[in-house]
Design a protein around this motif. Structure first.
Motif, short mmCIF file in Angstrom:
data_model
loop_
_atom_site.label_atom_id
_atom_site.label_comp_id
_atom_site.label_asym_id
_atom_site.label_seq_id
_atom_site.Cartn_x
_atom_site.Cartn_y
_atom_site.Cartn_z
N THR A 112 0.64 12.35 14.07
CA THR A 112 1.44 13.46 14.42
C THR A 112 2.47 13.28 15.30
OG1 THR A 112 -0.61 14.88 13.84
CG2 THR A 112 1.18 15.92 15.32
N LEU A 113 1.96 12.34 16.52
CA LEU A 113 3.08 11.88 17.27
C LEU A 113 4.13 11.17 16.77
CD1 LEU A 113 0.51 11.31 20.37
CD2 LEU A 113 1.81 13.58 19.96
N GLN A 114 3.89 10.21 16.05
CA GLN A 114 4.70 9.27 15.40
C GLN A 114 5.68 10.29 14.51
OE1 GLN A 114 2.42 6.62 12.87
NE2 GLN A 114 1.46 5.90 15.03
N ALA A 115 5.14 11.19 13.91
CA ALA A 115 6.09 12.09 13.06
C ALA A 115 7.21 12.92 13.99
CB ALA A 115 5.29 12.65 12.05
N ILE A 116 6.72 13.45 15.01
CA ILE A 116 7.27 14.19 15.93
C ILE A 116 8.61 13.32 16.33
CG2 ILE A 116 7.53 15.66 18.03
CD1 ILE A 116 4.53 16.62 17.34
N ARG A 117 8.10 12.13 16.74
CA ARG A 117 9.21 11.26 17.26
C ARG A 117 10.23 10.96 16.24
NH1 ARG A 117 5.83 8.82 21.79
NH2 ARG A 117 6.52 10.06 23.51
N ARG A 118 9.94 10.86 15.26
CA ARG A 118 10.91 10.49 14.12
C ARG A 118 11.80 11.58 13.66
NH1 ARG A 118 6.69 8.09 11.60
NH2 ARG A 118 6.16 10.02 10.01
N GLU A 142 0.52 5.82 21.85
CA GLU A 142 1.63 6.35 21.39
C GLU A 142 2.55 6.83 22.69
OE1 GLU A 142 2.54 6.35 18.17
OE2 GLU A 142 0.76 5.24 17.69
N ARG A 143 1.83 6.50 23.81
CA ARG A 143 2.61 7.12 25.11
C ARG A 143 3.12 8.39 25.20
NH1 ARG A 143 1.69 2.72 28.18
NH2 ARG A 143 2.78 3.66 29.79
N PRO A 144 2.44 9.33 24.87
CA PRO A 144 3.00 10.68 25.29
C PRO A 144 3.56 10.91 26.55
CG PRO A 144 0.57 10.69 25.00
CD PRO A 144 1.04 9.48 24.58
N THR A 184 -3.87 14.96 5.47
CA THR A 184 -3.12 14.07 5.85
C THR A 184 -1.68 14.57 5.78
OG1 THR A 184 -3.10 13.47 3.54
CG2 THR A 184 -4.75 12.41 4.94
N ASP A 185 -1.31 15.68 5.26
CA ASP A 185 -0.13 16.12 5.35
C ASP A 185 0.30 16.93 6.48
OD1 ASP A 185 0.82 15.12 2.72
OD2 ASP A 185 0.01 17.05 1.97
N GLU A 186 -0.76 17.13 7.30
CA GLU A 186 -0.47 17.89 8.48
C GLU A 186 0.54 17.26 9.79
OE1 GLU A 186 -3.38 20.57 11.44
OE2 GLU A 186 -3.93 18.30 11.38
N PRO A 187 0.44 15.88 9.89
CA PRO A 187 1.71 15.38 10.76
C PRO A 187 3.15 15.68 10.45
CG PRO A 187 -0.06 13.68 10.47
CD PRO A 187 -0.28 14.99 9.53
N ALA A 188 3.50 15.61 9.11
CA ALA A 188 4.76 15.93 8.54
C ALA A 188 4.95 17.31 8.92
CB ALA A 188 4.82 15.50 7.28
#
Length: 293
Positions: A130-136, A163-165, A91-95
């Motif tokens: 993951t996509l949300q974290a990268i966008r942040r 998430e609309r990549p 669960t920590d992978e996205p960050a």
């Protein structure tokens, strides 16, 4: 006494042609990324997969990350990724991925994953997070997702679509006739449906095919027609390379002139962008696929 036929000794594998030689990666931008990767122990599929275009892509600010572990629940005959029972979801992978993208100052980030047929959500929750974290962390970074087919469980696909990549990619990998040999647990028409749903959602839709697996030109042209009919915008065509002797053999070395011919035909059939060449891989020139449409 029964006289047995003489079986000839197996000949050596055909040598790779000259056009598959790769230049060593060089350049200031590549060196900077290389230093960051080594210092912070970052993970990219570019490096672990020994991609021949790593230097060029890193120099252009593009990198590819693989999420959801490195053990796949499928056993495709072309792929070197380990098959088996994957580890629990991290669960920590996205960050961590988002931090890597920020440290590397990636301009265009490609995310891919193993197939996680063991999970009810197919891994789509980690995909979305993951996509949300990268966008942040890196709001200026554009995103491309190379997704599995989620076994046709389309709610999982839509979780990622929402998430609309900037580019949404799913590889058909080979032509219809060879799919059962090359992608044992996949279905050609299921992949086409995934691509159609992506396109109808209003996203740039991309797929890739490996050549040299035994397909004919007619097979490739049929695949192009199928892709256009299902709304695909971008197609990559590259030479298949056998990872080990236990994988599907290379049947043909496709000449660069044939790749050039396929590019012309694909564009004429209605594809918006075709990357076609022996060393082309799914994310090759990925940053150039952000055209208006």
């Amino acid at each position: 006494m029964i006289e047995l036929p003489v079986v000839p000794v197996a000949t050596e594998k055909p040598r790779k042609p000259d056009w598959l030689r790769v230049k060593l990666p060089v350049g200031k931008e590549y060196a900077q990324v290389r230093s960051l990767v080594d210092t912070h122990k970052l993970h990219t599929i570019c490096e672990s997969g020994n991609c021949p275009n790593m230097g060029e892509c890193w120099g252009a600010g593009t990198a590819t990350f693989m999420i959801l572990g490195n053990i796949c629940t499928r056993s495709c005959s072309f792929c070197a990724v380990a098959t088996g029972r994957p580890l629990a979801v991290d669960t920590d992978e996205p960050a961590r991925v988002a931090n890597s993208v920020k440290l590397m100052k990636v301009k265009h980030c490609v995310i891919t994953s193993v197939d996680r047929d063991d999970l009810k959500d197919g891994g789509s929750i980690i995909w979305a997070e993951t996509l949300q974290a990268i966008r942040r962390e890196s709001p200026e970074t554009t995103l491309e997702t190379l997704i599995p087919d989620f076994k046709g469980q389309w709610d999982n696909l839509y979780r990622v679509l929402e998430e609309r990549p900037e580019v949404m990619s799913h590889n058909v990998e080979t032509v219809r006739r060879l799919t059962k040999q090359v992608r044992i647990q996949a279905k050609y028409d299921r992949s086409l449906e995934a691509l159609k749903r992506i396109s109808e959602f209003g996203l740039r839709t991309k797929t890739g095919i490996m050549l040299g697996l035994g397909e004919t030109e007619d097979d490739v042209l049929e695949a192009m027609d199928d892709l256009v009919a299902n709304g695909v915008h971008i197609l990559t065509l590259g030479q298949y390379l056998q990872p080990t002797k236990n994988h599907h053999p290379v049947v043909d070395w496709i000449h660069p002139d044939q790749f050039a011919k396929y590019k012309e035909i694909g564009l004429a059939k209605g594809l918006r962008y075709v990357e076609s060449g022996p060393l082309v891989r799914s994310s090759y020139h990925a940053e150039k696929h952000l055209f208006d449409f």
